[in-house]
Design a protein around this motif. Structure first.
Motif, PDB file in Angstrom:
ATOM      1  N   MET A   1      44.167  77.589  58.226  1.00 36.23           N
ATOM      2  CA  MET A   1      45.185  76.559  58.164  1.00 36.23           C
ATOM      3  C   MET A   1      45.089  75.734  56.890  1.00 36.23           C
ATOM      4  N   VAL A   2      46.242  75.353  56.359  1.00 37.69           N
ATOM      5  CA  VAL A   2      46.322  74.467  55.212  1.00 37.69           C
ATOM      6  C   VAL A   2      46.709  73.085  55.718  1.00 37.69           C
ATOM      7  N   PHE A   3      45.892  72.085  55.412  1.00 36.21           N
ATOM      8  CA  PHE A   3      46.149  70.725  55.865  1.00 36.21           C
ATOM      9  C   PHE A   3      46.779  69.918  54.742  1.00 36.21           C
ATOM     10  N   ASP A   4      47.859  69.206  55.081  1.00 32.94           N
ATOM     11  CA  ASP A   4      48.545  68.332  54.136  1.00 32.94           C
ATOM     12  C   ASP A   4      48.717  66.959  54.761  1.00 32.94           C
ATOM     13  N   SER A   5      48.747  65.930  53.904  1.00 31.06           N
ATOM     14  CA  SER A   5      49.076  64.589  54.368  1.00 31.06           C
ATOM     15  C   SER A   5      50.583  64.385  54.242  1.00 31.06           C
ATOM     16  N   PHE A   6      51.183  63.762  55.253  1.00 29.72           N
ATOM     17  CA  PHE A   6      52.626  63.552  55.211  1.00 29.72           C
ATOM     18  C   PHE A   6      52.997  62.313  56.012  1.00 29.72           C
ATOM     19  N   SER A   7      54.185  61.813  55.763  1.00 28.49           N
ATOM     20  CA  SER A   7      54.669  60.594  56.382  1.00 28.49           C
ATOM     21  C   SER A   7      54.844  60.778  57.886  1.00 28.49           C
ATOM     22  N   LEU A   8      54.266  59.881  58.642  1.00 27.10           N
ATOM     23  CA  LEU A   8      54.419  59.935  60.092  1.00 27.10           C
ATOM     24  C   LEU A   8      55.868  59.657  60.486  1.00 27.10           C
ATOM     25  N   ALA A   9      56.502  58.707  59.812  1.00 23.27           N
ATOM     26  CA  ALA A   9      57.889  58.357  60.149  1.00 23.27           C
ATOM     27  C   ALA A   9      58.824  59.536  59.931  1.00 23.27           C
ATOM     28  N   ASP A  10      58.686  60.227  58.795  1.00 22.38           N
ATOM     29  CA  ASP A  10      59.535  61.389  58.526  1.00 22.38           C
ATOM     30  C   ASP A  10      59.282  62.487  59.557  1.00 22.38           C
ATOM     31  N   PHE A  11      58.021  62.666  59.902  1.00 22.82           N
ATOM     32  CA  PHE A  11      57.632  63.687  60.873  1.00 22.82           C
ATOM     33  C   PHE A  11      58.269  63.410  62.233  1.00 22.82           C
ATOM     34  N   ILE A  12      58.175  62.168  62.700  1.00 23.20           N
ATOM     35  CA  ILE A  12      58.721  61.795  63.997  1.00 23.20           C
ATOM     36  C   ILE A  12      60.243  61.871  63.989  1.00 23.20           C
ATOM     37  N   ASN A  13      60.872  61.400  62.901  1.00 23.46           N
ATOM     38  CA  ASN A  13      62.338  61.426  62.825  1.00 23.46           C
ATOM     39  C   ASN A  13      62.871  62.852  62.851  1.00 23.46           C
ATOM     40  N   GLU A  14      62.179  63.768  62.202  1.00 19.84           N
ATOM     41  CA  GLU A  14      62.619  65.162  62.203  1.00 19.84           C
ATOM     42  C   GLU A  14      62.507  65.766  63.603  1.00 19.84           C
ATOM     43  N   ILE A  15      61.412  65.464  64.291  1.00 20.75           N
ATOM     44  CA  ILE A  15      61.251  65.959  65.662  1.00 20.75           C
ATOM     45  C   ILE A  15      62.330  65.369  66.571  1.00 20.75           C
ATOM     46  N   TYR A  16      62.597  64.069  66.414  1.00 21.09           N
ATOM     47  CA  TYR A  16      63.592  63.414  67.253  1.00 21.09           C
ATOM     48  C   TYR A  16      64.972  64.050  67.071  1.00 21.09           C
ATOM     49  N   ALA A  17      65.339  64.316  65.819  1.00 24.42           N
ATOM     50  CA  ALA A  17      66.665  64.874  65.547  1.00 24.42           C
ATOM     51  C   ALA A  17      66.850  66.222  66.233  1.00 24.42           C
ATOM     52  N   ALA A  18      65.803  67.042  66.217  1.00 23.95           N
ATOM     53  CA  ALA A  18      65.894  68.357  66.858  1.00 23.95           C
ATOM     54  C   ALA A  18      65.845  68.238  68.373  1.00 23.95           C
ATOM     55  N   ALA A  19      64.959  67.357  68.891  1.00 22.62           N
ATOM     56  CA  ALA A  19      64.792  67.227  70.343  1.00 22.62           C
ATOM     57  C   ALA A  19      66.011  66.586  71.002  1.00 22.62           C
ATOM     58  N   ALA A  20      66.702  65.682  70.264  1.00 20.48           N
ATOM     59  CA  ALA A  20      67.848  64.986  70.844  1.00 20.48           C
ATOM     60  C   ALA A  20      68.961  65.944  71.246  1.00 20.48           C
ATOM     61  N   LEU A  21      69.003  67.124  70.619  1.00 20.23           N
ATOM     62  CA  LEU A  21      70.047  68.094  70.943  1.00 20.23           C
ATOM     63  C   LEU A  21      69.903  68.651  72.360  1.00 20.23           C
ATOM     64  N   SER A  22      68.690  68.626  72.902  1.00 17.98           N
ATOM     65  CA  SER A  22      68.458  69.269  74.197  1.00 17.98           C
ATOM     66  C   SER A  22      68.336  68.287  75.347  1.00 17.98           C
ATOM     67  N   ILE A  23      68.511  66.972  75.101  1.00 15.95           N
ATOM     68  CA  ILE A  23      68.392  66.006  76.198  1.00 15.95           C
ATOM     69  C   ILE A  23      69.702  65.854  76.947  1.00 15.95           C
ATOM     70  N   GLY A  24      70.818  66.227  76.303  1.00 17.10           N
ATOM     71  CA  GLY A  24      72.141  66.011  76.888  1.00 17.10           C
ATOM     72  C   GLY A  24      72.320  66.506  78.301  1.00 17.10           C
ATOM     73  N   PRO A  25      72.053  67.774  78.603  1.00 15.90           N
ATOM     74  CA  PRO A  25      72.299  68.303  79.959  1.00 15.90           C
ATOM     75  C   PRO A  25      71.527  67.585  81.048  1.00 15.90           C
ATOM     76  N   HIS A  26      70.462  66.866  80.683  1.00 16.08           N
ATOM     77  CA  HIS A  26      69.644  66.200  81.691  1.00 16.08           C
ATOM     78  C   HIS A  26      70.182  64.823  82.054  1.00 16.08           C
ATOM     79  N   GLY A  27      71.104  64.315  81.254  1.00 15.46           N
ATOM     80  CA  GLY A  27      71.687  63.024  81.579  1.00 15.46           C
ATOM     81  C   GLY A  27      70.733  61.866  81.447  1.00 15.46           C
ATOM     82  N   GLY A  28      69.691  61.974  80.618  1.00 17.27           N
ATOM     83  CA  GLY A  28      68.715  60.906  80.455  1.00 17.27           C
ATOM     84  C   GLY A  28      68.886  60.186  79.140  1.00 17.27           C
ATOM     85  N   ASN A  29      68.074  59.150  78.942  1.00 21.09           N
ATOM     86  CA  ASN A  29      68.076  58.386  77.700  1.00 21.09           C
ATOM     87  C   ASN A  29      66.926  58.831  76.822  1.00 21.09           C
TER      88      ASN A  29
END
Length: 380
Positions: free
Chosen positions: A227-255
């Motif tokens: 494995m290659v380890f890199d340092s990266f922004s936590l905020a960018d990392f979380i925002n990218e995950i959120y953007a992808a995950a938000a697409l799949s929350i819709g059918p569940h009717g949750g927040n």
């Protein structure tokens, strides 16, 4: 006049058994249970005595029913059954095949030593019978030992192969699901592929390509070393995950709200592995949280650690569920649409990056998964 071997063995049964036990105890790496000491060599000694006694009768060939024929070959006998069990018992103790041979060699040596000490010469035919019994016992014990060992090795290899394939399939399905959701969102909204949805689509297609390439090269088995380890922004990392995950929350009717993360925080590790781990935890939360409740997602600093919390509203965990939920193919809920590998993959990926994954049960509410990773300073 030569002594009868069966009488000699019968009269000295306890002494021979004791000598074998002593030899076993003195041998490096050999241990024995009380059951083995009672049923192993002593049982063979009894069978040997009966064999010798029958060979002194008018039907000597009947002794083959006890100890088997000369010259080897598969044949059912009392010796073959007990020797096979002895070989299996030694495998259960984690011993090697040479220990199987030594156990029967101990008895042969004990008989020879005691006969010399007691000046008890035996007939040539009796020695031949002794050798035949030992040969058959050793052969059957080694055969069973080897068979059981090969079966266990094959089972372990099959399980490992099945687990690797399960990991690959699980990751492939998650990435393909995100690609499908992004494509559907872009198509339904007539969105440009140059926007945020197009970026999610592009990144996940690239991740699919990399996952498939890695599996073809079988890199996954040695990923931790390479494995290659890199340092990266936590905020960018979380925002990218959120953007992808938000697409799949819709059918569940949750927040599912975008978390606010300190822009100065950073983590270090394999970004793809960590992203897949967090995505698996979010998919698990979406799967089990109750309708019209919130999946809470946040990341923050605590001393020299970065903590990522994912809280659902599944209703809480049952007794003993938390201890086993990270095991491969473990599925505790009623929803069995997955294959029970998401949490296992997440835990292994996080551990490979120097982190930990824990779960806290909130009775009647839900559970909180917490990822703990080393904290790093953000560098430009």
């Amino acid at each position: 006049m030569a002594a009868k071997m069966h009488s000699f063995l019968s009269n000295n049964r306890d002494e021979l058994t004791l000598r074998c036990r002593i030899k076993v105890g003195q041998r490096s790496g050999r241990s024995a249970t009380e059951k083995q000491l009672q049923d192993g060599i002593p049982l063979f000694l009894e069978q040997l005595i009966r064999t010798l006694e029958i060979e002194q009768t008018s039907d000597p060939l009947n002794s083959r029913l006890i100890s088997g024929p000369a010259g080897g070959g598969a044949a059912l006998s009392e010796v073959s059954v007990s020797a096979s069990q002895h070989g299996k018992d030694l495998l259960d103790l984690g011993l090697t095949v040479d220990q199987v041979v030594h156990d029967y060699g101990d008895l042969c040596q004990a008989i020879t030593d005691l006969a010399v000490e007691r000046d008890a010469p035996f007939q040539v035919d009796e020695f031949r019978t002794l050798n035949r019994c030992l040969d058959n016992a050793i052969s059957d014990a080694v055969t069973e030992f080897s068979y059981q060992r090969d079966v266990r090795n094959a089972d372990a290899q099959a399980y490992e192969s099945n687990q690797r394939m399960g990991f690959f399939t699980h990751e492939l399905r998650n990435l393909l699901g995100t690609v499908s959701l992004a494509f559907s969102a872009a198509k339904a909204g007539n969105l440009s592929l140059n926007g945020a949805t197009g970026l999610i689509l592009e990144r996940n297609i690239w991740a699919l390509e990399k996952l498939i390439a890695s599996s073809l090269e079988d890199v996954r088995t040695s990923a931790e070393n390479n494995m290659v380890f890199d340092s990266f922004s936590l905020a960018d990392f979380i925002n990218e995950i959120y953007a992808a995950a938000a697409l799949s929350i819709g059918p569940h009717g949750g927040n599912f709200k975008a978390p606010q993360v300190d822009p100065d925080l950073a983590i270090s590790g394999n970004r793809n592995l960590l992203m897949a781990a967090v995505a698996n935890l979010l998919q698990n939360a979406f799967k089990f949280t109750q309708p019209h409740t919130e999946v809470f997602f946040t990341a923050y600093a605590a001393g020299d650690r970065i903590l990522i919390d994912i809280k659902d509203h599944c209703g809480g965990l049952g007794i003993g569920v938390a201890e086993n939920m990270f095991l491969p193919f473990s599925q505790a809920g009623e929803n069995r649409t997955g294959i029970g590998l998401g949490l296992t993959i997440a835990k292994q990926s996080i551990s490979a990056n120097g982190g930990t994954l824990t779960v806290q049960n909130l009775p009647s509410v839900g559970c909180v998964f917490t990822i703990s990773l080393p904290r790093y300073a953000l560098t430009n």
